[in-house]
Design an enzyme around this catalytic site. Sequence first.
Site, PDB file in Angstrom:
ATOM      1  N   ASP A  73      41.540 -30.615  51.213  1.00 17.32           N
ATOM      2  CA  ASP A  73      42.550 -30.047  49.979  1.00 17.32           C
ATOM      3  C   ASP A  73      43.496 -29.657  51.033  1.00 17.32           C
ATOM      4  OD1 ASP A  73      40.322 -30.288  48.103  1.00 17.32           O
ATOM      5  OD2 ASP A  73      40.025 -28.122  47.826  1.00 17.32           O
ATOM      6  N   ASN A 147      48.205 -24.252  44.632  1.00 15.06           N
ATOM      7  CA  ASN A 147      46.824 -23.093  44.520  1.00 15.06           C
ATOM      8  C   ASN A 147      47.964 -21.650  44.275  1.00 15.06           C
ATOM      9  OD1 ASN A 147      44.517 -25.014  44.630  1.00 15.06           O
ATOM     10  ND2 ASN A 147      44.276 -24.427  46.381  1.00 15.06           N
ATOM     11  N   ASP A 177      46.460  -6.268  53.508  1.00 15.64           N
ATOM     12  CA  ASP A 177      46.972  -7.060  53.911  1.00 15.64           C
ATOM     13  C   ASP A 177      47.794  -7.946  53.650  1.00 15.64           C
ATOM     14  OD1 ASP A 177      45.166  -6.012  56.224  1.00 15.64           O
ATOM     15  OD2 ASP A 177      44.092  -7.425  56.712  1.00 15.64           O
ATOM     16  N   THR A 188      40.289 -21.640  43.355  1.00 16.54           N
ATOM     17  CA  THR A 188      38.642 -21.902  44.252  1.00 16.54           C
ATOM     18  C   THR A 188      38.843 -21.652  46.095  1.00 16.54           C
ATOM     19  OG1 THR A 188      39.163 -24.425  43.741  1.00 16.54           O
ATOM     20  CG2 THR A 188      37.770 -23.186  42.133  1.00 16.54           C
ATOM     21  N   GLY A 189      39.922 -21.664  45.723  1.00 18.61           N
ATOM     22  CA  GLY A 189      40.592 -21.533  47.354  1.00 18.61           C
ATOM     23  C   GLY A 189      41.059 -20.196  47.835  1.00 18.61           C
ATOM     24  N   SER A 191      42.202 -17.276  46.958  1.00 13.85           N
ATOM     25  CA  SER A 191      42.036 -16.787  45.903  1.00 13.85           C
ATOM     26  C   SER A 191      40.476 -15.418  46.393  1.00 13.85           C
ATOM     27  CB  SER A 191      42.305 -16.579  45.064  1.00 13.85           C
ATOM     28  OG  SER A 191      41.586 -15.690  43.376  1.00 13.85           O
ATOM     29  N   LEU A 192      39.538 -17.183  45.871  1.00 17.54           N
ATOM     30  CA  LEU A 192      38.676 -16.937  45.637  1.00 17.54           C
ATOM     31  C   LEU A 192      37.932 -16.286  46.643  1.00 17.54           C
ATOM     32  CD1 LEU A 192      35.285 -17.723  44.410  1.00 17.54           C
ATOM     33  CD2 LEU A 192      35.331 -19.902  45.302  1.00 17.54           C
ATOM     34  N   SER A 193      38.470 -16.606  48.593  1.00 18.42           N
ATOM     35  CA  SER A 193      37.628 -15.617  49.808  1.00 18.42           C
ATOM     36  C   SER A 193      37.941 -14.772  49.762  1.00 18.42           C
ATOM     37  CB  SER A 193      38.180 -16.880  50.727  1.00 18.42           C
ATOM     38  OG  SER A 193      39.501 -16.974  50.861  1.00 18.42           O
TER      39      SER A 193
END
Length: 304
Positions: A73, A147, A177, A188-189, A191-193
């Site tokens: 990705d 993204n 932070d 799904t990038g 932001s998801l984590s």
Amino acid sequence: MQISLHGREFRPEDTSSVQAVFDELRKQSIEYQVSDTFKSILNEADVDVYTDRIFEKKEDLSESEMILSLGGDGTFLETVAKVGSMEKPILGVNFGRLGFLTSIQPCDISSAIDKIKHKKYKLDERTMLCADSETELLESGTNFALNEIAISKTDTSSMIIIHAYINGEFLNSYWADGLMVATATGSTGYSLSCGGPLVMPHSDNFIITPICPHNLFVRPMIVSNKSEISLKVESRSNNYLVSMDSRAKVIGDVDSEITIKKESFKAKLVTLDGMDFLDTLRAKLGWGKDVRNRLTQTDKGESS
């Protein structure tokens, strides 16, 4: 038909699959060119590219009907940055790990290239973000992202404070932070984590997601992608990091304001038959692999 190819360093065990891409392109008599940086990587890996044609800048893509991104990705996002406002269709071949954007597997290269040649594909248009500020952010003409656009601290010590506004109306001051604005595609990038929600890729939304906020009650927020989001930063170190997908820069002017909104152009993703976002979601996130699902199916089979 002419296409362009871009990629980054790949694992030694993937060399034969990368070679298969160029073998198939030659077999199908498709004209192509390779990015200058990727060409150097291919030469070092002893991959026979069969051509000396390279491209260095966006304007060199004018004759290409499609761009192939070979990698994960991150490579795909880098390819989007190279294409920019030209809106050339991009197809990702996954030589990375997770691969939400690069859904073609190396074993499917032959059939994928055959479908490309015979134009058996569709274009999936995705909304992008752009950022504007009195301070120079990234290189001119590259202040966009597929993204997310994120602001974060530059060291491991104190937090930064980010004052956020939506269409001029005050939203919140985030002690964290950092803070990001993600597209539906970017849900799904990063932001998801950071605890952000999954959003269907064609939803008309942006996601405001704090990065490690120092407040338990601060949560991600979904807003309309017609919104204009303004951010002001306070930092003890008098600097902060701005990142747009795979590109980043340290900003030393904490008095400047950053405005984030929908980009005027879109990213065009190539989709082949059998490619579906929900299928990709289940496969990449391991949904449905819970042992209880198999037990339930067994129970149903026995009852019937």
